[in-house]
Design a protein around this motif. Sequence first.
Motif, PDB file in Angstrom:
ATOM      1  N   ASN A  37       0.810  -1.203   0.000  1.00  0.00           N
ATOM      2  CA  ASN A  37       0.000   0.000   0.000  1.00  0.00           C
ATOM      3  C   ASN A  37       0.856   1.271   0.000  1.00  0.00           C
ATOM      4  OD1 ASN A  37      -2.078   1.826   0.301  1.00  0.00           O
ATOM      5  ND2 ASN A  37      -2.288   1.501   2.500  1.00  0.00           N
ATOM      6  N   TRP A  39      -1.014   4.244  -0.519  1.00  0.00           N
ATOM      7  CA  TRP A  39      -2.101   5.196  -0.345  1.00  0.00           C
ATOM      8  C   TRP A  39      -2.479   5.906  -1.643  1.00  0.00           C
ATOM      9  CZ3 TRP A  39      -4.615   4.095   3.805  1.00  0.00           C
ATOM     10  CH2 TRP A  39      -3.936   3.580   4.909  1.00  0.00           C
ATOM     11  N   THR A  40      -2.240   5.264  -2.771  1.00  0.00           N
ATOM     12  CA  THR A  40      -2.714   5.778  -4.054  1.00  0.00           C
ATOM     13  C   THR A  40      -3.586   4.707  -4.692  1.00  0.00           C
ATOM     14  OG1 THR A  40      -0.926   4.909  -5.449  1.00  0.00           O
ATOM     15  CG2 THR A  40      -0.525   7.013  -4.321  1.00  0.00           C
ATOM     16  N   GLN A  44      -4.480   0.078  -4.743  1.00  0.00           N
ATOM     17  CA  GLN A  44      -5.781  -0.362  -4.260  1.00  0.00           C
ATOM     18  C   GLN A  44      -6.234  -1.597  -5.036  1.00  0.00           C
ATOM     19  OE1 GLN A  44      -8.417   2.973  -4.670  1.00  0.00           O
ATOM     20  NE2 GLN A  44      -7.584   4.060  -2.901  1.00  0.00           N
ATOM     21  N   ASN A  53      -7.595  -0.383   0.419  1.00  0.00           N
ATOM     22  CA  ASN A  53      -6.160  -0.247   0.623  1.00  0.00           C
ATOM     23  C   ASN A  53      -5.680  -1.437   1.457  1.00  0.00           C
ATOM     24  OD1 ASN A  53      -5.838   2.474  -0.522  1.00  0.00           O
ATOM     25  ND2 ASN A  53      -7.013   3.147   1.256  1.00  0.00           N
ATOM     26  N   GLU A  55      -3.444  -3.292   4.115  1.00  0.00           N
ATOM     27  CA  GLU A  55      -2.580  -2.931   5.230  1.00  0.00           C
ATOM     28  C   GLU A  55      -1.988  -4.209   5.810  1.00  0.00           C
ATOM     29  OE1 GLU A  55      -5.219   0.954   6.654  1.00  0.00           O
ATOM     30  OE2 GLU A  55      -5.160  -0.850   7.899  1.00  0.00           O
ATOM     31  N   ASP A  86       3.061   1.357   8.953  1.00  0.00           N
ATOM     32  CA  ASP A  86       2.537   2.563   9.592  1.00  0.00           C
ATOM     33  C   ASP A  86       2.326   2.395  11.091  1.00  0.00           C
ATOM     34  OD1 ASP A  86       2.602   3.761   7.161  1.00  0.00           O
ATOM     35  OD2 ASP A  86       0.491   4.342   7.117  1.00  0.00           O
TER      36      ASP A  86
END
Length: 278
Positions: A37, A39-40, A44, A53, A55, A86
């Motif tokens: 991921n 985040w674009t 996805q 997304n 994770e 993250d």
Amino acid sequence: MKIFVLLAAQLLAPSSTNPAATQTPSGSVVWKSIAHNDWTSATQISLNGRSYNPESAEKSYSAQLSTNTTSPIFRGEVRNNELWTDAMGGNDTERAELDGAPTLYPKGTEFWFAYQFLIEPGAPQIATSGGYPGGPLAWGVVGQIHGNGSQAAVPWALSIVGEVLSIHTQQGAQVDKTHWRSENKIVRGRVYDVVVKIKITGDIKSTMSCWVDGVEVASSVGLTIGGPDAANYVKAGIYRGWQSEGYPPLAVQIANIEHGTASLMSRVTTRAAWPSAK
């Protein structure tokens, strides 16, 4: 009293149109790792017209999709001390989830969430080292509705803590309410059907109904669900903690995931077909 017990048993029994099912992970299913991921939209994945997304700890086995089944199956696997990037330096959690944040449901919107899951055969989720050896998971969910904001509330979750299923809601700063807890332990390799209808308002106008295998196991009216978050979104997969307690590996499969404002009551009365290898 005998009549009451009999009637209760009949009400709790799955309907004949939605019988219990088992599904042992098949060696004929081919798995392919999902892109990590960023985040674009490029990373996805799309399932049933919705974007997610991924994770995970970003290992080759962390987040996968089947490539040779009648419809896609998501497979998430977590192993001790392998964290989603993250989460590093945060609350030390392990997860392999599909994050549905590309589709937000504003506070006060009634929406539906349905999916199937199975937990692959493996060791019970009991700590083996560090932390509190021999203790159960602090938390472990295989599906949740998450607040989209700084409050990080989880208005709805399906837990596997103690190797049993339970339904929870939260209000405000993660004040938890247990609505249902299964009397039996999870059967590894069994397909479970979950359907949720929920309206999250952050006050007593909230409502929630949840069905597992065609049986309504939880219903709430007049209880505050959610907090100040302006919107919410769905997640499915595995999310557990604390990782420092040394839990055994855990793999979960998710299929036939749907959500939206249109009714999914048909998923309560008729079991969706678990994808099979082509």
